[in-house]
Design a protein around this motif. Structure first.
Motif, short mmCIF file in Angstrom:
data_model
loop_
_atom_site.label_atom_id
_atom_site.label_comp_id
_atom_site.label_asym_id
_atom_site.label_seq_id
_atom_site.Cartn_x
_atom_site.Cartn_y
_atom_site.Cartn_z
N GLN A 50 0.84 -1.20 0.00
CA GLN A 50 0.00 0.00 0.00
C GLN A 50 0.88 1.24 0.00
OE1 GLN A 50 -3.30 0.12 -0.31
NE2 GLN A 50 -3.63 -2.10 -0.21
N MET A 51 0.22 2.40 -0.11
CA MET A 51 0.94 3.67 -0.05
C MET A 51 1.45 3.91 1.37
SD MET A 51 0.85 4.62 -3.16
CE MET A 51 1.14 6.36 -3.35
N PRO A 52 2.48 4.72 1.54
CA PRO A 52 3.20 4.77 2.83
C PRO A 52 2.56 5.63 3.92
CG PRO A 52 4.28 6.20 1.26
CD PRO A 52 3.18 5.51 0.50
N TYR A 53 1.58 6.48 3.61
CA TYR A 53 1.10 7.41 4.63
C TYR A 53 0.43 6.70 5.81
CZ TYR A 53 2.08 11.49 1.72
OH TYR A 53 2.71 12.46 0.98
N SER A 54 -0.28 5.62 5.54
CA SER A 54 -0.94 4.89 6.63
C SER A 54 0.08 4.28 7.58
CB SER A 54 -1.85 3.80 6.07
OG SER A 54 -1.12 2.91 5.25
N VAL A 55 1.25 3.91 7.07
CA VAL A 55 2.30 3.36 7.94
C VAL A 55 2.77 4.41 8.94
CG1 VAL A 55 4.63 2.40 7.99
CG2 VAL A 55 3.03 1.71 6.20
N TYR B 170 -8.71 2.79 4.31
CA TYR B 170 -9.82 3.25 3.47
C TYR B 170 -10.40 4.58 3.96
CZ TYR B 170 -9.83 -1.40 1.37
OH TYR B 170 -9.47 -2.55 0.72
N ASP B 171 -10.80 4.60 5.22
CA ASP B 171 -11.47 5.80 5.71
C ASP B 171 -10.50 6.96 5.89
OD1 ASP B 171 -10.23 4.35 7.62
OD2 ASP B 171 -11.75 4.59 9.16
N LEU B 172 -9.20 6.69 6.02
CA LEU B 172 -8.25 7.78 6.08
C LEU B 172 -8.21 8.55 4.76
CD1 LEU B 172 -5.33 6.03 8.01
CD2 LEU B 172 -7.02 7.62 8.92
N ALA B 173 -8.21 7.81 3.65
CA ALA B 173 -8.26 8.45 2.34
C ALA B 173 -9.60 9.15 2.12
CB ALA B 173 -8.01 7.42 1.23
N GLN B 174 -10.67 8.52 2.55
CA GLN B 174 -11.98 9.14 2.39
C GLN B 174 -12.10 10.42 3.22
OE1 GLN B 174 -14.63 5.99 3.48
NE2 GLN B 174 -14.08 4.72 1.72
N LEU B 175 -11.52 10.42 4.40
CA LEU B 175 -11.56 11.61 5.23
C LEU B 175 -10.82 12.77 4.56
CD1 LEU B 175 -12.44 12.77 7.97
CD2 LEU B 175 -10.27 11.97 8.91
N CYS B 176 -9.73 12.47 3.89
CA CYS B 176 -9.01 13.51 3.16
C CYS B 176 -9.83 14.04 1.98
CB CYS B 176 -7.67 12.97 2.66
SG CYS B 176 -6.47 12.62 3.97
N VAL C 124 -4.26 10.51 -1.93
CA VAL C 124 -3.47 9.63 -2.80
C VAL C 124 -2.35 8.97 -2.01
CG1 VAL C 124 -2.04 9.55 -4.87
CG2 VAL C 124 -4.04 11.04 -4.80
N GLY C 125 -1.78 9.68 -1.05
CA GLY C 125 -0.72 9.10 -0.23
C GLY C 125 -1.21 8.00 0.69
N PHE C 126 -2.50 7.99 1.01
CA PHE C 126 -3.06 6.91 1.81
C PHE C 126 -3.48 5.72 0.95
CE2 PHE C 126 -3.83 10.20 5.11
CZ PHE C 126 -3.20 9.55 6.17
N LYS C 127 -4.07 6.00 -0.21
CA LYS C 127 -4.54 4.90 -1.07
C LYS C 127 -4.51 5.37 -2.52
CE LYS C 127 -7.89 1.17 -1.06
NZ LYS C 127 -6.80 0.19 -0.75
N LEU C 128 -3.78 4.63 -3.36
CA LEU C 128 -3.56 5.05 -4.74
C LEU C 128 -4.84 4.99 -5.57
CD1 LEU C 128 -1.43 5.95 -6.78
CD2 LEU C 128 -0.99 3.53 -7.29
N THR D 137 9.88 9.22 0.63
CA THR D 137 9.85 7.79 0.97
C THR D 137 10.33 6.94 -0.20
OG1 THR D 137 8.03 8.14 2.50
CG2 THR D 137 8.39 5.89 1.73
N PHE D 138 9.81 7.23 -1.39
CA PHE D 138 10.23 6.45 -2.56
C PHE D 138 11.66 6.77 -2.98
CE2 PHE D 138 5.56 6.05 -3.36
CZ PHE D 138 5.51 4.66 -3.26
N ALA D 139 12.15 7.96 -2.67
CA ALA D 139 13.53 8.30 -3.03
C ALA D 139 14.53 7.52 -2.18
CB ALA D 139 13.75 9.80 -2.84
N ARG D 140 14.13 7.09 -0.99
CA ARG D 140 15.02 6.32 -0.13
C ARG D 140 15.10 4.85 -0.51
NH1 ARG D 140 13.14 7.44 5.87
NH2 ARG D 140 14.86 5.97 6.22
N VAL D 141 14.22 4.42 -1.37
CA VAL D 141 14.20 3.01 -1.78
C VAL D 141 15.26 2.78 -2.86
CG1 VAL D 141 12.81 1.15 -2.75
CG2 VAL D 141 11.76 2.86 -1.24
N PRO D 142 16.11 1.81 -2.73
CA PRO D 142 17.12 1.56 -3.77
C PRO D 142 16.49 1.25 -5.11
CG PRO D 142 17.67 0.39 -1.74
CD PRO D 142 16.30 0.93 -1.57
N ALA D 143 17.20 1.53 -6.16
CA ALA D 143 16.66 1.35 -7.50
C ALA D 143 16.48 -0.11 -7.87
CB ALA D 143 17.59 2.04 -8.51
N ASP D 144 17.22 -1.02 -7.27
CA ASP D 144 17.14 -2.43 -7.62
C ASP D 144 16.04 -3.17 -6.88
OD1 ASP D 144 18.36 -2.08 -5.20
OD2 ASP D 144 19.85 -3.68 -5.50
#
Length: 321
Positions: A153-158, A229-235, A267-271, A313-320
């Motif tokens: 899932q997208m990282p905001y919920s984490v 789900y409801d976090l994205a809906q609340l936004c 979008v950050g909670f659910k794509l 968050t995605f920039a910290r992920v290695p390319a491989d």
């Protein structure tokens, strides 16, 4: 026709006195009315003449056909440039009592709905999706998200559940997450009610619609489990309250910035909420072509601000990976 002494009209001002004299004249000369005029009606000993003398000017009444405010106030008869009529005080009191009763009933319905959601959150069985969100929140404290362990899932919920689980880490992580969902349910119910009220629904109708929505088992389960789900809906609901969705809505810079921020956070909670977020941020630009560039700039700025944690968050992920 009754004598003038039986016509009860407030004569505290000269304007009211003129109306009183006009009523007396129409009682005595019912066949000499001008264009668009009609004789006054009576209910017992109370004159219901209203503003029939200015029939060419439409006047909107509420409740039992009487204006709620006196002349010179916002929403009064005089503000519409018509002849003011002073309704009986007990009718004003009765109409205001009906409005208060409507609001109190609406608040009771919303409170009962929230209590049901709270009871569901504390009694619902643990779902397998909660293992994914809460485990990812616990692992993200020591490991890099997406790089060391998988998360679908997208990282905001984490980040949200990591902050919530810090209250009671370890085996008690589920309890603060469920209590947090009870608070989110309160915000969801209030936001749904506010959105319905913004688009013209009466308080009791808006509360009834929200109550009917939460009668569905799927909606209650979604509001109880520690998912996204409801976090994205609340936004999305926050964006609907902030953005000017009609040409007559106030379009301040703060509201435009907040609307873009809420849409990006959804979008950050659910794509899967990306199409709805795009529609939400483009609609204020469509309804106001004259302010298209200004609105697009401020909404885009808010959206960019809301996407910064996602990009980092995605920039910290290695390319491989």
């Amino acid at each position: 026709h009754p004598p003038p002494t039986e016509i009860y009209t407030n004569t505290e001002s000269s304007a009211a006195s003129d109306v009183y004299k006009r009523q007396v004249w129409t009682r005595a000369n019912p066949r000499k009315l001008g264009p668009g005029l009609r004789p006054a009606r009576r209910l017992g000993r109370i004159s219901l003449t209203g503003t029939h003398f200015a029939a060419s000017t439409p006047v909107r009444f509420r409740g039992w056909g009487f204006p709620l405010r006196g002349p010179g106030q916002r929403g009064s008869i005089r503000s519409l440039q018509t002849n003011p009529v002073y309704p009986p005080k007990f009718m004003q009191f009765f109409d205001r009592s009906i409005e208060k009763l409507e609001w109190r009933t609406s608040l009771v319905l919303l409170a009962l709905t929230w209590l049901v959601c709270g009871a569901t959150a504390l009694t619902e069985r643990v779902d397998r999706d909660e293992h994914m969100y809460l485990a990812a929140a616990a692992l993200s404290a020591e490991h890099t998200l997406y790089a060391v362990f998988a998360f679908l899932q997208m990282p905001y919920s984490v980040g949200v559940y990591r902050a919530v689980s810090a209250i009671a880490p370890g085996h008690w992580t589920l309890l603060p997450a469920r209590v947090f969902k009870i608070l989110v349910s309160a915000l969801m119910i209030a936001s749904l009610f506010a959105v319905l009220r913004r688009f013209g629904a009466r308080p009791l109708l808006a509360a009834a619609l929200v109550t009917l929505l939460y009668q569905d088992n799927l909606i209650r389960e979604m509001s109880a489990l520690a998912r996204n789900y409801d976090l994205a809906q609340l936004c999305i609901l926050g964006g609907m309250l902030a953005l000017p969705l009609r040409p007559t809505d106030l379009a301040s810079r703060t509201r435009l910035l907040a609307g873009g921020l809420f849409a990006a956070m959804a979008v950050g909670f659910k794509l899967t909420y990306l199409p709805l977020a795009l529609l939400l941020v483009t609609w204020p630009v469509i309804v106001a072509p004259a302010q298209r560039v200004q609105r697009l700039g401020w909404i885009g700025g808010g959206a960019a601000l809301g996407l910064v944690p996602l990009i980092v968050t995605f920039a910290r992920v290695p390319a491989d990976v």
